[in-house]
Design an enzyme around this catalytic site. Structure first.
Site, PDB file in Angstrom:
ATOM      1  N   CYS A 248       0.831  -1.208   0.000  1.00 45.68           N
ATOM      2  CA  CYS A 248       0.000   0.000   0.000  1.00 45.68           C
ATOM      3  C   CYS A 248       0.868   1.263   0.000  1.00 45.68           C
ATOM      4  CB  CYS A 248      -0.992  -0.030   1.163  1.00 45.68           C
ATOM      5  SG  CYS A 248      -2.247   1.261   1.027  1.00 45.68           S
TER       6      CYS A 248
ATOM      7  N   HIS B  38      -3.858  -4.838  -0.085  1.00 47.14           N
ATOM      8  CA  HIS B  38      -3.465  -5.308   1.243  1.00 47.14           C
ATOM      9  C   HIS B  38      -3.517  -6.832   1.283  1.00 47.14           C
ATOM     10  CE1 HIS B  38      -3.277  -1.471   3.395  1.00 47.14           C
ATOM     11  NE2 HIS B  38      -4.204  -1.079   2.538  1.00 47.14           N
TER      12      HIS B  38
ATOM     13  N   GLU C 257      -2.536  -8.730   3.503  1.00 56.49           N
ATOM     14  CA  GLU C 257      -2.892  -9.185   4.862  1.00 56.49           C
ATOM     15  C   GLU C 257      -4.392  -9.188   5.090  1.00 56.49           C
ATOM     16  OE1 GLU C 257      -1.724  -6.291   4.059  1.00 56.49           O
ATOM     17  OE2 GLU C 257      -2.518  -4.677   5.337  1.00 56.49           O
TER      18      GLU C 257
END
Lengths: 213, 257
Positions: free
Chosen positions: A86, A192, A194
């Site tokens: 990001c 992202h 994650e």
């Protein structure tokens, strides 16, 4: 534990580091240690670096400059497996249009631009949600991730590298934009991982398995 | 190729337990928010929202543990709302692993807090929750106002103007709940959702009233929402998130399958 692998998630006060570390830990083997740190020593000692980031460009650059790790970070970005996420992608560029213009790390030549949705009145900003990444190169970090898989995005600016050969993935929100970059030991993604369920976890696994080549 | 419309299951959590009832056939402890969140993740939920309805401030700490536990096992975006009143509250939730926080009544009592939170943490993690009720009567142009205390207390604030103001203050997203429709299972207030969605550039999440899968589709196609939030339709095993997505895809809506 001589051959233990140390992966440092860089903490400069900007971002959801815990989520990034948890996702990496979730797929890490027993001989890989994930550490969150703001110390230059932990960056220098690491075998691989994860560089997350959230928030505005100006705040990110300010935090980086004040953390006194810019130099060590630049060094790591030139030699170790390096994953930008990001804002950790955007601040690698030369300059960002955000906050009336911010000089960034200039590790990759290019700009960070704001989405122009003037011809797409139905589209929302920020670009928030699950969108597809079209893999434009064959890269170890795309291993076992289906072409055009969806990742979770949330951002209003995107990178535009001068050298189009370093583009590794593209996404469309109105216009097509660069959503992943790969250059030597460095891979950076606008989404992202994650927060991108299985596709994202696979990307972390691929990164932990990657020797940077 | 474009952005998928999102489905967001919502869990009401009271003192660390899911309330409003959740009945999955194969979950032994249906009141455990971690188990429920994992199940929705497996079903393909695009995000999960936790609404902390714990009455006393003393017991609020439990939601932090819930978020920590979920965030270490479920790798999709998590939003936490309920009782978010200060920058410290926001920080606590983000540090626990939440990706976004929903600010509701604190925005009404202190709009500057929305700006402060956005300036501190970025717009991407600040959702403003808008609870609205229709105040216009038949033959009058539609008008909605903001209500607090679960729809019991009026504020006199126009909902559309409020939505625009929240966007100006930096909110990254709006969670729009119709207090007329909430709990009725008769579908979203589509006019409310659409009027707000068409008035702002930021994404709008439609909430309140889902009873059928077609209601979710209508929220997107007629309500112009980017995401749809629902609770009981999923909690009672009536439908899975996967089924909801298939229904949406059949209607030509882009989803993550």
């Amino acid at each position: 534990m001589a051959d233990q692998k140390l992966v440092t998630v860089i903490d400069y006060g900007m971002g959801n580091l815990r989520s990034v570390a948890k996702a990496a830990e979730h797929v890490a083997g027993s001989n890989t240690r994930i550490c969150i740190s703001s110390k230059a020593d932990d960056i220098a000692a690491a075998d691989a670096i994860i560089f997350p980031g959230q928030g505005a460009a100006k705040a990110c650059m300010k935090a980086l400059n004040e953390s006194n790790i810019s130099h060590t970070l630049m060094q790591a970005a030139s030699e170790k497996p390096f994953l930008g996420i990001c804002m950790g992608l955007q601040v690698l560029m030369t300059h960002s249009q955000e906050n009336e213009g911010v000089d960034c790390l200039d590790i990759l030549k290019g700009d960070v631009q704001q989405f122009d949705l003037s011809t797409y009145p139905e589209l929302k900003m920020p670009h928030m949600g699950w969108n597809q990444i079209h893999q434009t190169t064959d890269h170890p970090l795309w291993h076992n991730i289906e072409q055009d898989s969806r990742f979770y995005f949330v951002h209003s600016y995107f990178v535009s590298p001068h050298d189009k050969h370093i583009i590794a993935g593209e996404t469309t929100h109105g216009n097509k934009f660069t959503s992943a970059i790969a250059q030597d030991n460095l891979f950076a993604i606008q989404a992202h991982p994650e927060k991108s369920a299985d596709a994202g976890l696979q990307l972390f696994k691929n990164f932990l398995d990657w020797n940077g080549q | 190729m474009s952005l998928a419309k999102r489905i967001i299951p919502c869990l009401d959590v009271d003192n660390g337990r899911v309330v409003k009832g959740v009945q999955f056939v194969d979950i032994r402890d249906a009141g455990n928010p971690i188990e429920v969140a994992k199940r929705y993740d497996e079903q393909g939920a695009d995000e999960i929202t936790f609404l902390d309805i714990t009455a006393t401030a003393h017991d609020r700490g439990t939601i932090v543990h819930v978020v920590e536990e979920v965030a270490s096992q479920v790798f999709i975006p998590l939003t936490v709302g309920g009782g978010i009143r200060s920058v410290e509250d926001v920080r606590t939730m983000l540090n626990a692993g939440a990706d976004k926080v929903a600010i509701n009544s604190a925005a009404i009592f202190n709009p500057a807090f929305v700006k402060e939170a956005c300036d501190t943490f970025g717009s991407q993690c600040i959702v403003v929750a808008i609870d609205a009720k229709k105040v216009s009567i038949e033959n009058e142009p539609d008008k909605w106002e903001i209500f607090t205390h679960g729809g019991r207390k009026e504020t006199g604030i126009d909902a559309i103007e409020w939505a625009k103001k929240m966007e100006t203050l930096g909110a990254g997203e709006l969670l729009v709940t119709s207090m007329d429709k909430d709990g009725t299972k008769s579908g979203f207030d589509l006019a409310l959702t659409r009027t707000i969605a068409d008035s702002v550039k930021i994404p709008v999440i439609a909430s309140g009233g889902v009873g059928e899968l077609s209601d979710l589709c209508d929220g997107i196609t007629q309500g112009h929402a980017e995401a749809v939030l629902a609770a009981s339709i999923f909690h009672f095993g009536q439908h899975t998130v996967q089924e909801a997505k298939q229904a949406m895809q059949k209607e030509g809506i882009e989803v993550r399958l």
